[in-house]
Design a protein around this motif. Structure first.
Motif, short mmCIF file in Angstrom:
data_model
loop_
_atom_site.label_atom_id
_atom_site.label_comp_id
_atom_site.label_asym_id
_atom_site.label_seq_id
_atom_site.Cartn_x
_atom_site.Cartn_y
_atom_site.Cartn_z
N GLU A 11 7.15 8.36 -14.67
CA GLU A 11 6.76 7.69 -13.43
C GLU A 11 7.01 8.59 -12.22
OE1 GLU A 11 8.80 3.93 -13.50
OE2 GLU A 11 7.39 3.10 -14.98
N HIS A 12 8.13 9.31 -12.25
CA HIS A 12 8.42 10.24 -11.15
C HIS A 12 7.37 11.36 -11.12
CE1 HIS A 12 10.91 12.30 -8.22
NE2 HIS A 12 10.64 13.41 -8.88
N THR A 13 6.98 11.84 -12.28
CA THR A 13 5.97 12.90 -12.35
C THR A 13 4.64 12.43 -11.77
OG1 THR A 13 7.04 13.84 -14.31
CG2 THR A 13 4.73 14.44 -13.93
N ILE A 14 4.22 11.23 -12.11
CA ILE A 14 2.96 10.69 -11.58
C ILE A 14 3.08 10.51 -10.06
CG2 ILE A 14 1.39 8.71 -11.58
CD1 ILE A 14 1.21 10.56 -14.10
N MET A 15 4.22 10.02 -9.60
CA MET A 15 4.43 9.87 -8.15
C MET A 15 4.28 11.21 -7.44
SD MET A 15 7.86 8.73 -6.06
CE MET A 15 8.71 10.24 -6.52
N MET A 16 4.92 12.24 -7.98
CA MET A 16 4.85 13.56 -7.34
C MET A 16 3.44 14.14 -7.43
SD MET A 16 7.75 13.82 -6.02
CE MET A 16 7.50 15.44 -5.33
N LEU A 17 2.77 13.95 -8.55
CA LEU A 17 1.41 14.43 -8.71
C LEU A 17 0.49 13.79 -7.67
CD1 LEU A 17 -0.57 16.16 -10.37
CD2 LEU A 17 -0.86 14.19 -11.88
N LEU A 18 0.62 12.49 -7.51
CA LEU A 18 -0.19 11.80 -6.50
C LEU A 18 0.16 12.27 -5.09
CD1 LEU A 18 -0.23 8.20 -7.98
CD2 LEU A 18 -2.21 9.71 -7.69
N SER A 19 1.44 12.48 -4.83
CA SER A 19 1.85 12.98 -3.51
C SER A 19 1.23 14.34 -3.21
CB SER A 19 3.38 13.09 -3.42
OG SER A 19 3.97 11.83 -3.41
N LEU A 20 1.22 15.21 -4.22
CA LEU A 20 0.63 16.54 -4.03
C LEU A 20 -0.89 16.47 -3.91
CD1 LEU A 20 2.81 18.54 -6.56
CD2 LEU A 20 2.85 18.76 -4.07
N PHE A 21 -1.52 15.74 -4.82
CA PHE A 21 -2.98 15.65 -4.81
C PHE A 21 -3.49 14.97 -3.54
CE2 PHE A 21 -4.72 16.09 -9.41
CZ PHE A 21 -4.03 17.27 -9.56
N ARG A 22 -2.76 13.99 -3.04
CA ARG A 22 -3.19 13.25 -1.85
C ARG A 22 -2.59 13.81 -0.57
NH1 ARG A 22 -7.45 9.81 -2.89
NH2 ARG A 22 -7.48 9.65 -5.15
N ARG A 23 -1.82 14.90 -0.68
CA ARG A 23 -1.27 15.65 0.46
C ARG A 23 -0.43 14.78 1.38
NH1 ARG A 23 -5.75 19.83 2.42
NH2 ARG A 23 -3.94 20.51 3.58
N ARG A 24 0.44 14.02 0.78
CA ARG A 24 1.28 13.10 1.54
C ARG A 24 2.10 13.81 2.60
NH1 ARG A 24 6.22 11.36 2.10
NH2 ARG A 24 7.04 12.73 0.52
N LEU A 25 2.69 14.96 2.29
CA LEU A 25 3.50 15.67 3.29
C LEU A 25 2.66 16.12 4.48
CD1 LEU A 25 5.87 17.78 1.01
CD2 LEU A 25 6.40 15.70 2.29
N ASP A 26 1.44 16.57 4.22
CA ASP A 26 0.55 16.95 5.32
C ASP A 26 0.24 15.74 6.21
OD1 ASP A 26 0.41 19.63 4.50
OD2 ASP A 26 -1.24 19.17 3.12
N TYR A 27 -0.06 14.62 5.57
CA TYR A 27 -0.36 13.40 6.34
C TYR A 27 0.87 12.93 7.11
CZ TYR A 27 -5.08 12.60 4.67
OH TYR A 27 -6.42 12.70 4.45
N ASP A 28 2.05 13.04 6.54
CA ASP A 28 3.27 12.66 7.26
C ASP A 28 3.42 13.50 8.52
OD1 ASP A 28 3.84 10.78 5.33
OD2 ASP A 28 5.50 11.92 4.43
N GLY A 29 3.13 14.79 8.43
CA GLY A 29 3.20 15.67 9.60
C GLY A 29 2.19 15.27 10.66
#
Length: 181
Positions: free
Chosen positions: A104-122
């Motif tokens: 579940e953690h792996t899928i969460m991180m994969l989605l975060s990377l694919f959907r560029r969550r850190l970029d959107y947070d910035g």
């Protein structure tokens, strides 16, 4: 101390689990002791029959030991015969206990990377309005998992729910467990 003793050496343990372990040990005629550090446990190891811990320092100092239960899935630290003071030790691990959580953690991180969550947070933090960040999808993607054990299988199950083009598992043995890969 009892004639038969269980020694638990873990950095932390929830109070309710600690009490359940103590009660189960005592119900089966075992003495029970809990330590958070290796050094504290060394005197108790001389009489230990069962050890719940993950350090070869502990097993080297337990001449009456019959069973080591390690809370980790890996047992590389216990593969050399010299790590046991007694040649009669049975070793069990916690393989299979972490697959769901890590998957579940792996899928969460994969989605975060694919959907560029850190970029959107910035972007949000800077109060900008940008809609042109390229994102990726798991759907129709191709994935290779290095390892087809419990964790790899659990990741494959979750990845498949997103409709990838392929999920390939590779391992040292060349096996394809349960047709997941």
């Amino acid at each position: 101390m009892s004639e038969r003793n269980i020694v638990v050496v873990l950095p932390s343990l929830e109070a309710d689990l600690l009490e359940r372990l103590r009660a189960a040990a005592e119900a089966h005629g075992f003495g029970f002791s809990f330590y958070t550090e290796e050094g504290e446990a060394l005197p108790a190891l001389a009489e230990a029959e069962i050890l719940l811990g993950q350090s070869p320092v502990l097993t080297k100092n337990a001449p009456r030991l019959k069973w080591v239960c390690t809370p980790s899935a890996g047992v590389n630290q216990f593969t050399e015969p010299a790590v046991f003071a007694s040649p009669q030790v049975m070793l069990t691990n916690s393989s299979g206990a972490y697959g769901v959580t890590i998957a579940e953690h792996t899928i969460m991180m994969l989605l975060s990377l694919f959907r560029r969550r850190l970029d959107y947070d910035g972007i949000v933090a800077r109060r900008e309005w940008k809609r042109d960040l390229a994102i990726r999808s798991i759907r129709d993607g191709r994935f290779v998992l290095a390892g087809t054990g419990d964790i790899g299988q659990e990741i494959a199950i979750r990845l498949r729910a997103f409709g990838p083009k392929s999920v390939i598992g590779v391992n040292r043995g060349g096996k394809n467990p349960q047709g997941l890969f």
